[in-house]
Design a protein around this motif. Structure first.
Motif, PDB file in Angstrom:
ATOM      1  N   LEU A 389      30.014  39.880  35.765  1.00 31.46           N
ATOM      2  CA  LEU A 389      30.991  39.943  34.687  1.00 31.46           C
ATOM      3  C   LEU A 389      32.270  40.631  35.142  1.00 31.46           C
ATOM      4  O   LEU A 389      33.381  40.189  34.814  1.00 31.46           O
ATOM      5  N   VAL A 390      32.138  41.703  35.933  1.00 31.56           N
ATOM      6  CA  VAL A 390      33.313  42.412  36.423  1.00 31.56           C
ATOM      7  C   VAL A 390      34.091  41.546  37.406  1.00 31.56           C
ATOM      8  O   VAL A 390      35.320  41.470  37.357  1.00 31.56           O
ATOM      9  N   VAL A 391      33.386  40.889  38.333  1.00 33.18           N
ATOM     10  CA  VAL A 391      34.074  40.050  39.317  1.00 33.18           C
ATOM     11  C   VAL A 391      34.820  38.919  38.632  1.00 33.18           C
ATOM     12  O   VAL A 391      35.960  38.589  38.997  1.00 33.18           O
ATOM     13  N   LEU A 392      34.214  38.291  37.621  1.00 34.96           N
ATOM     14  CA  LEU A 392      34.877  37.214  36.896  1.00 34.96           C
ATOM     15  C   LEU A 392      36.137  37.714  36.199  1.00 34.96           C
ATOM     16  O   LEU A 392      37.209  37.088  36.293  1.00 34.96           O
ATOM     17  N   SER A 393      36.040  38.834  35.502  1.00 33.73           N
ATOM     18  CA  SER A 393      37.204  39.385  34.808  1.00 33.73           C
ATOM     19  C   SER A 393      38.280  39.798  35.805  1.00 33.73           C
ATOM     20  O   SER A 393      39.474  39.543  35.609  1.00 33.73           O
TER      21      SER A 393
END
Length: 478
Positions: A389-393
């Protein structure tokens, strides 16, 4: 003792944050930028604490647990890319903040060249709220995982605690509270990681015994990341370059860049950079080492959730008091990022989305409460990996804002519709790259940034000295 130690540090963070309210001024610039009077050492420690979030404590350690030594390329690429970005963008952004007298990241970029880009600014603000809100939810979820791994509590409990902490002192002191607590939290984070790394090595019998144990794990010392489409050195290079662009994407992260916007002077940027990268490198190296140690202590965790590696290992290796320190360190990492994300979303909502820029202190605080509540709802309702989720954001925001900042830093001028084209082209390419699975080979931010910058260079025009002077004069006149 674990709970007592943990609560002590939480109360310490809360006290530091609430004490900042004594220095608060009732203005939008102070609530969101601390009146741009923050010294370089404080800016640096705050920025690195914000960057080293629950992603580092939970996500990176979990990734290192799974892949082994190959995770070092993630560290090398990320820090190098972050450093290269700082050489060309951070100082110019601080100058632009002073020139435009704006309080939000999007607004500074919209008025960089002297005019305004209201449509782009609102689109950028909407994207900030969507993706930083998801990012904040990931941090809140990371806090829940920390309590689950050490105290056996339900993850929802930790999520509520993170949200309550963030809301209490962010409302009290705005970004000044966030920055002050970041400094305290960064020190606790470093102590926690150092204690766990040293204790883990000693419990295994020292360096020699530890290395021997690592060698017995098949492929754990392999420098080639798993599942690479291209084998050998070429695959390693592609992996590292991909994560270099992940580090470069820091320039598109409003919650981090706003720290440098709050710096007391653009002339202080070099000193801030020294503090920032010294701390960042040491902390990232320790996190990688702890992730590798966790594989030795918790070999069966690979079949469960590797993102529980750090809290579970701490509970197994350390005495209760120090387990509380590690747990506080994890919470410090999640809170230091979550509060920054929430405030950046709040700034976009009150400064860029609504037709009139809101100034009343209680409206600004109400927006902060609204954003925090929404992030908590997302955290309680989702089960996606913190790392993913962090990498996508991170990648989406990086390709949305990074290309325009790079083009600005090169001294070029872009029209509003050109800036919109750059934003959507970069995001579309990055999301498609991830959708078809190519992100397993190269981080999706690389093609997104490259496409955005190329379009920007093609459609932009040089910003001559006269045009820069005219822009500055127009901004000075309001």
């Amino acid at each position: 003792m674990v709970l007592a130690s943990f609560i002590f540090f939480l109360l310490l963070f809360l006290a530091v944050g609430l004490s900042s309210a004594r220095h608060a001024r009732k203005s939008r610039e102070d609530y969101y930028l601390a009146s741009s009077q923050v010294p370089p050492s404080v800016v640096a420690l705050s920025a690195v604490a914000t960057n080293n979030s629950g992603y580092m404590f939970i996500g990176v350690i979990g990734y290192t647990y799974a892949v082994g030594l190959a995770a070092v390329w993630l560290m090398v690429g990320w820090i190098l890319g972050d450093f290269l970005a700082s050489l060309y963008v951070h100082g110019r952004l601080r100058h632009a903040t002073e020139r435009t007298r704006e309080a939000s990241f999007s607004a500074v970029m919209a008025r960089w060249s002297g005019g305004d880009m209201p449509i782009w600014r609102r689109l950028a603000a909407f994207m900030t709220i969507v993706f930083l809100g998801s990012y904040a939810a990931a941090q809140i979820a990371a806090g829940g995982k920390a309590l689950q791994g050490t105290l056996g509590w339900e993850p929802e409990t930790g999520a509520w605690m993170v949200a309550a902490m963030v809301l209490s002192y962010s409302i009290a002191g705005g970004i000044r509270a966030s920055i002050w607590t970041d400094v305290a939290q960064s020190l606790v984070m470093l102590v926690a990681m150092t204690v766990l790394f040293i204790a883990g090595i000693q419990a295994l019998g020292g360096w020699s015994a530890t290395f021997e144990a690592w060698r017995e794990i098949p492929g754990f010392f392999d420098l080639t990341p798993p599942d690479m489409l291209v084998p050998g050195i070429a695959g390693i290079l592609m992996f590292a370059v991909g994560w270099l662009f992940a580090g470069l994407s820091v320039i598109g992260q409003p919650h981090i860049m706003v720290r440098f916007m709050a710096l007391d002077s653009a002339d202080s940027m070099v000193r801030a950079r020294v503090w920032y990268y010294t701390f960042f490198t040491v902390f990232y190296a320790l996190a990688t080492g702890v992730g590798m140690l966790a594989r030795l202590y918790l070999p069966d965790l690979a079949n469960l959730d590797p993102e529980l590696a750090l809290p579970t290992m701490a509970d197994k290796v350390l005495p209760p008091v120090l387990v509380g320190v590690v747990l506080a360190g994890i919470f410090a990492a999640t809170i230091s990022t979550a509060d920054s994300l929430v405030l950046s979303c709040s700034a976009s909502l009150t400064h860029d989305i609504v037709p009139g820029r809101l100034e009343h202190p209680w409206i600004l605080k109400g927006a902060t409460a609204l954003v925090t509540s929404l992030a908590l709802v997302i955290a309680l309702g989702g089960n996606q990996s913190v790392f993913d989720l962090v990498v996508l954001s991170w990648s989406t925001l990086g390709v949305a804002f990074g290309p325009l900042l790079i083009v600005y830093a090169l001294g070029r001028r872009v029209s509003e519709w050109g800036a919109i084209l750059m934003m959507f082209a970069g995001v579309a390419v990055a999301l498609y790259w991830r959708h078809v699975g190519l992100h397993e080979m190269i981080f999706e931010g690389l093609p997104g940034l490259v496409i955005g910058v190329l379009i920007g260079l093609f459609i932009s025009s040089p910003m001559t000295k006269r045009r820069r002077d005219d822009a500055e004069e127009a901004l000075a006149e309001g």
